[in-house]
Design a protein around this motif. Structure first.
Motif, mmCIF file in Angstrom:
data_model
loop_
_atom_site.group_PDB
_atom_site.id
_atom_site.type_symbol
_atom_site.label_atom_id
_atom_site.label_comp_id
_atom_site.label_asym_id
_atom_site.label_seq_id
_atom_site.Cartn_x
_atom_site.Cartn_y
_atom_site.Cartn_z
ATOM 1 N N LEU A 50 0.852 -1.181 0.000
ATOM 2 C CA LEU A 50 0.000 0.000 0.000
ATOM 3 C C LEU A 50 0.892 1.235 0.000
ATOM 4 O O LEU A 50 1.554 1.537 0.989
ATOM 5 C CB LEU A 50 -0.904 0.009 1.233
ATOM 6 C CG LEU A 50 -1.706 -1.269 1.521
ATOM 7 C CD1 LEU A 50 -2.533 -1.096 2.786
ATOM 8 C CD2 LEU A 50 -2.594 -1.624 0.348
ATOM 9 N N GLY A 52 0.369 5.072 -1.461
ATOM 10 C CA GLY A 52 -0.314 6.140 -2.173
ATOM 11 C C GLY A 52 0.672 7.102 -2.795
ATOM 12 O O GLY A 52 1.814 7.247 -2.333
ATOM 13 N N SER A 55 2.005 9.516 -0.275
ATOM 14 C CA SER A 55 2.415 8.973 1.022
ATOM 15 C C SER A 55 3.915 9.158 1.229
ATOM 16 O O SER A 55 4.695 9.221 0.280
ATOM 17 C CB SER A 55 2.037 7.491 1.125
ATOM 18 O OG SER A 55 2.790 6.715 0.209
ATOM 19 N N GLN A 58 3.856 5.683 6.123
ATOM 20 C CA GLN A 58 2.604 5.184 6.694
ATOM 21 C C GLN A 58 2.952 4.185 7.797
ATOM 22 O O GLN A 58 3.140 3.000 7.536
ATOM 23 C CB GLN A 58 1.759 4.516 5.613
ATOM 24 C CG GLN A 58 1.407 5.464 4.464
ATOM 25 C CD GLN A 58 0.763 4.738 3.297
ATOM 26 O OE1 GLN A 58 -0.451 4.723 3.153
ATOM 27 N NE2 GLN A 58 1.595 4.132 2.462
ATOM 28 N N THR A 74 -11.480 -2.477 3.946
ATOM 29 C CA THR A 74 -10.434 -1.520 3.619
ATOM 30 C C THR A 74 -9.323 -1.529 4.666
ATOM 31 O O THR A 74 -9.484 -2.053 5.770
ATOM 32 C CB THR A 74 -10.993 -0.088 3.521
ATOM 33 O OG1 THR A 74 -11.540 0.294 4.785
ATOM 34 C CG2 THR A 74 -12.062 0.003 2.438
ATOM 35 N N PHE A 86 -4.805 7.582 4.733
ATOM 36 C CA PHE A 86 -5.099 7.015 3.427
ATOM 37 C C PHE A 86 -6.024 5.816 3.600
ATOM 38 O O PHE A 86 -5.855 5.027 4.538
ATOM 39 C CB PHE A 86 -3.820 6.572 2.715
ATOM 40 C CG PHE A 86 -2.881 7.702 2.381
ATOM 41 C CD1 PHE A 86 -3.012 8.396 1.188
ATOM 42 C CD2 PHE A 86 -1.870 8.074 3.257
ATOM 43 C CE1 PHE A 86 -2.158 9.444 0.869
ATOM 44 C CE2 PHE A 86 -1.006 9.112 2.960
ATOM 45 C CZ PHE A 86 -1.147 9.805 1.754
ATOM 46 N N TYR A 88 -7.380 2.419 1.567
ATOM 47 C CA TYR A 88 -7.103 1.539 0.432
ATOM 48 C C TYR A 88 -8.081 0.370 0.422
ATOM 49 O O TYR A 88 -8.553 -0.072 1.486
ATOM 50 C CB TYR A 88 -5.700 0.936 0.542
ATOM 51 C CG TYR A 88 -4.559 1.909 0.531
ATOM 52 C CD1 TYR A 88 -3.902 2.249 -0.656
ATOM 53 C CD2 TYR A 88 -4.091 2.478 1.724
ATOM 54 C CE1 TYR A 88 -2.831 3.124 -0.654
ATOM 55 C CE2 TYR A 88 -3.017 3.359 1.730
ATOM 56 C CZ TYR A 88 -2.398 3.677 0.540
ATOM 57 O OH TYR A 88 -1.333 4.541 0.541
ATOM 58 N N LEU A 94 -5.898 3.106 -3.960
ATOM 59 C CA LEU A 94 -6.199 4.210 -3.063
ATOM 60 C C LEU A 94 -7.614 4.713 -3.301
ATOM 61 O O LEU A 94 -7.986 5.065 -4.418
ATOM 62 C CB LEU A 94 -5.196 5.341 -3.280
ATOM 63 C CG LEU A 94 -5.372 6.585 -2.396
ATOM 64 C CD1 LEU A 94 -5.158 6.236 -0.928
ATOM 65 C CD2 LEU A 94 -4.409 7.685 -2.829
ATOM 66 N N GLN A 96 -9.129 7.066 -0.812
ATOM 67 C CA GLN A 96 -9.319 8.381 -0.199
ATOM 68 C C GLN A 96 -8.037 8.830 0.485
ATOM 69 O O GLN A 96 -7.293 8.018 1.046
ATOM 70 C CB GLN A 96 -10.456 8.329 0.835
ATOM 71 C CG GLN A 96 -10.794 9.667 1.474
ATOM 72 C CD GLN A 96 -11.841 9.535 2.573
ATOM 73 O OE1 GLN A 96 -12.039 8.450 3.131
ATOM 74 N NE2 GLN A 96 -12.508 10.625 2.913
ATOM 75 N N LYS A 97 -7.801 10.127 0.439
ATOM 76 C CA LYS A 97 -6.758 10.766 1.228
ATOM 77 C C LYS A 97 -7.411 11.829 2.094
ATOM 78 O O LYS A 97 -8.209 12.638 1.608
ATOM 79 C CB LYS A 97 -5.705 11.409 0.323
ATOM 80 C CG LYS A 97 -4.675 12.240 1.074
ATOM 81 C CD LYS A 97 -3.760 12.986 0.129
ATOM 82 C CE LYS A 97 -2.833 13.946 0.885
ATOM 83 N NZ LYS A 97 -1.960 14.711 -0.045
#
Length: 353
Positions: A50, A52, A55, A58, A74, A86, A88, A94, A96-97
């Motif tokens: 994962l 983004g 990113s 994370q 998710t 974030f 996923y 991805l 949403q941020k």
């Protein structure tokens, strides 16, 4: 250890169970054979990364379980260097941020009473621009986050976790700190039922600590004091502090800089407490419940300097039919991702000397 009637399940606040007695049998057998001796484990290959586009690092995460279709669950990550959360899907796409200043540890619970509804909430400590807790609601249709707190100031925080009391049906967030001061906040809905507020109900003192995980079923919380060990104490606000040091640095090759903590839950209160031992780039496995007896250890191929970890024992569709383990990978270079590993790949490596 009796294994006949043990079934692996996601925790009670997700309300779903999955049978896999073979895993319990294997781990129980290994424990009976080796007792408290260290277990040699080969590195396990992760399957999903994962990362983004925006990113940076994370370093903590939680799973949101889609009760209607687990394959559409998710992973929600916290990126303190990227000032963002974030969201996923399980393939690493991805969704949403969410921007916020320096988010810390992130945790999730379902069935939080908000107005006339029971909702899934995600809570994260904010470490910059004013120490506070941020609370979000998960939309079960879109799978996206919406902020629902009205601003919950705290003392200096570093990490923490949520706790849902079975005794009172109340919700709490326990804040850890690098100074060693811990604070517990009760989370409640505002009178109009639209936002979440917080009230400090307890505080106590340890050494530097970040990682924490609450065991709702047993009514306890585990706190990782980075250079001493893991404390276990009553999670209710009237419980005695600081509790008991149940796992110490130096035992079973636990080196320290203890970071993430997570629980692999099974029916009847069984399962495992897993610790990120950042000093050895190793994940240590202990019994959940009263004894917290040492079980074994494993590593993930290419993963180093791990902070946050998370695990689900429930099947999540074709991608992770028998559970999944998530961890932060702090190995150079940036951006530092979260990686997902099928749990059966890990259990296959849990073998005695």
């Amino acid at each position: 250890m009796k294994t006949d009637n043990m079934y692996l399940q996601v925790d009670e606040y997700y309300g779903t169970r999955r049978t896999d007695s073979w895993l319990v049998f294997c781990l129980a057998t290994a424990l009976l054979v080796v007792g408290t001796l260290p277990v040699d484990v080969s590195a396990v290959e992760p399957t999903v990364v994962l990362r983004g586009a925006d990113s940076v690092d994370q370093d903590d995460m939680c799973f949101w379980l889609n009760k209607k279709d687990p394959s559409k669950s998710t992973v929600i990550t916290s990126d303190k260097s990227g000032d963002s959360l974030f969201v996923y899907d399980l393939q690493g796409v991805l969704l949403q941020k969410v921007s916020m200043p320096k988010p810390g540890n992130i945790d999730i619970r379902s069935d939080f009473p908000l107005g006339e509804n029971r909702v899934d909430i995600v809570a994260v400590n904010q470490r910059e621009d004013g120490y506070q807790l941020r609370v979000f609601q998960v939309d079960p249709t879109t799978r996206l986050l919406t902020r629902i707190d009205g601003g919950i100031p705290t003392g200096p925080n570093y990490g923490g976790c949520l706790y849902h009391s079975r005794k009172s049906d109340r919700f709490y967030f326990i804040c850890t700190s690098d100074s060693g001061t811990l604070e517990q906040y009760e989370l409640t809905a505002s009178t109009d039922g639209k936002t979440v507020t917080g009230t400090k109900v307890r505080h106590w003192k340890l050494g530097k600590c970040e990682g924490a995980v609450a065991d709702d079923e047993h009514g306890v919380v585990y706190i990782g004091e980075e250079n001493k060990g893991v404390w276990k104490l009553n999670a209710e606000p009237d419980g005695a502090t600081p509790g008991q040091l149940v796992i110490e640095i130096g035992q079973n090759k636990l080196q320290g800089d203890i970071e993430g903590l997570t629980l692999y839950r099974s029916e009847g209160g069984g399962g495992y407490l897993i610790i990120s031992d950042q000093g050895r780039n190793t994940f240590m496995v202990y019994e959940r419940g009263d004894s917290n007896r040492y079980v074994g250890q494993f590593t993930i191929d290419g993963v180093q300097e791990t902070d946050g970890i998370e695990v689900l024992s429930i099947g999540l569709g074709d991608h992770f039919p028998d559970g999944v383990f998530a961890c932060h990978n702090g190995a150079d270079p940036e951006p530092h991702p979260v990686v997902l590993t099928p749990w059966p790949n890990i259990k296959a490596q849990l073998k005695s000397r």
